[in-house]
Design a protein around this motif. Structure first.
Motif: not given
Length: 441
Positions: A401-418, A430-441
């Motif tokens: 959860l973040t208020g702002y992230a640069s492209h480089e930081t965002a790419a680093d954060m999501t580089a790994q699956p999950g 929106r929060l629950i939808e995101a958690v549900r999608g994460l657990l379904a991966e």
């Protein structure tokens, strides 16, 4: 690119832009034009290469300077708008506190607080979109009505006192696939041009509707797909565009403004935004020949499917809920997220920062299904925490959860699956939808 350039031999000239590398490794931007020609009595294609690297650099620098100037002018107005919203939030909260036994009064106050919070969130999102850069091919399904409606707050500090802003939403369900940042900037550019065209004041109208264009439109834009289009119109009562320069207004760096008052990139950016979204932009004289009407036509698409409700829960089995490690240094945010997750059936363990989260992890033996973590925290931030937890469990799912992230930081954060990112502020659904999608991966 070969296919597109090859079309030049069939009678139509083509232009493409690409990046090339010199032997030294230096990257250059080159515009390639293909024109039909005849060579030794045979059909051929004449290729014209134009190095536009410096032009692109100049465009980027001018865009930055334009943004900084606009941000400076907006500062006072934005502070005024936020103070209005904070007055509503604080005022209604205290009114509800005075009468806790009056459910109707409390419900009314809470609803007004939520409305003010949504307006503040929309304004913050507009500011972030205005200041950051996204890749040009990053598109999504955009709800156009909220985007256009939110411009009223965003434009208010930028308009002169004599200009009356009128937002008209004819189709509140209009959606299009576009880059929301670029589209927002395109409408803003048109609105500011309209403002400059009315130095003595007047009405500025931004209208949204959808329609099936007539045959004349598709005749002018033969490459566009036939179908229904969402149309955003910016209408002013200014001096209009002289007929002698109407064919040139879309050229980069062309401007009719005085030196120092315009770069000539605004309409060029609008044109590129419409094209990138598979649409077109047109200009015509305003009603009764007064002013101008600029119309952005975007192919209409259906609204995305609605997410499930909180009542569906986040259960991993028939009687087992998800175990979540929640990490955030802000007490009020952490309490809100915990309550939302618990309402959805989760078991939540709280931590105040990254180091505290590692202690909670070890105390519980790492028996967590996912981690929900803030990004900016003292002692150990969210990204550092994710790396430390990956050593303990490489398959662990993490929602940032973040208020702002640069492209480089965002790419680093999501580089790994999950790994997923959700921007703050985030609504419960929106929060629950995101958690549900994460657990379904």
């Amino acid at each position: 690119m070969t296919t597109r350039l090859g079309m030049g031999a069939e009678g139509d000239h083509q232009r493409v832009e690409c990046a090339i590398a010199r032997p030294s490794g230096e990257q250059r931007h080159v515009e390639i034009g293909a024109f039909p020609a005849v060579y030794q009595r045979e059909a051929a294609v004449l290729l014209v290469l134009n190095d536009v690297t410096e032009r692109r650099r100049a465009e980027a620098e001018l865009q930055k300077s334009q943004k900084m100037e606009a941000v400076g002018r907006m500062a006072g107005g934005i502070a005024h708008e936020f103070n209005n919203m904070l007055t509503a939030i604080g005022g209604f909260a205290r009114l509800a506190e005075r009468a806790p036994d009056d459910p109707a009064r409390v419900t009314t106050c809470v609803r007004e607080i939520a409305k003010a919070s949504d307006r503040a969130a929309a304004l913050t999102a507009q500011l972030l979109d205005f200041s950051r850069r996204r890749p040009s091919d990053e598109t999504e399904v955009v709800a156009l009505a909220p985007l256009v409606r939110d411009l009223k707050v965003f434009l208010k500090p930028l308009l002169s006192a004599g200009i009356d802003l009128d937002i008209r939403i004819g189709d509140g369900e209009a959606h299009a696939v576009a880059n929301p940042v670029m589209l927002n900037q395109a409408i803003l550019n048109l609105a500011l041009n309209a403002r400059d065209a009315m130095p003595d004041g007047g009405r500025l109208t931004i209208a949204l509707d959808s329609a099936l264009p007539d045959a004349g439109f598709f005749g002018r834009h033969g490459a566009l797909a036939h179908g229904r289009y969402a149309v955003i119109r910016v209408i002013d009562e200014g001096c209009g565009v002289p007929e002698a320069v109407r064919d040139r207004i879309w050229e980069p760096f062309f401007t009719t403004k005085e030196p120092g008052k315009g770069t000539g990139l605004g309409l060029w950016m609008v044109y590129g935004t419409a094209q990138q979204a598979g649409g077109a932009v047109e200009m015509e004289a305003g009603p009764d020949g007064r002013g101008s009407v600029f119309s952005i036509h975007l192919p209409a698409v259906p609204a995305p499917a609605q997410a499930g409700s909180l009542a569906e829960g986040l259960g991993l089995g028939e009687d087992e809920g998800a175990a979540i490690l929640l990490v955030d240094d802000e007490d009020s945010v952490r309490t809100y997220v915990r309550l939302a997750l618990e309402e959805a059936g989760c078991t939540v363990t709280e931590a105040v920062d990254g180091l505290d989260a590692l202690e909670r992890w070890d105390e519980c033996g790492g028996l967590f299904d996912a981690v929900v973590s803030d990004m900016s925290m003292p002692r150990m931030n969210g990204l550092e925490l994710s790396r430390a937890l990956a050593e303990r469990n490489p398959d662990l799912r993490i929602l940032f959860l973040t208020g702002y992230a640069s492209h480089e930081t965002a790419a680093d954060m999501t580089a790994q699956p999950g790994r997923r990112i959700v921007m703050k502020p985030v609504a419960p659904d929106r929060l629950i939808e995101a958690v549900r999608g994460l657990l379904a991966e």
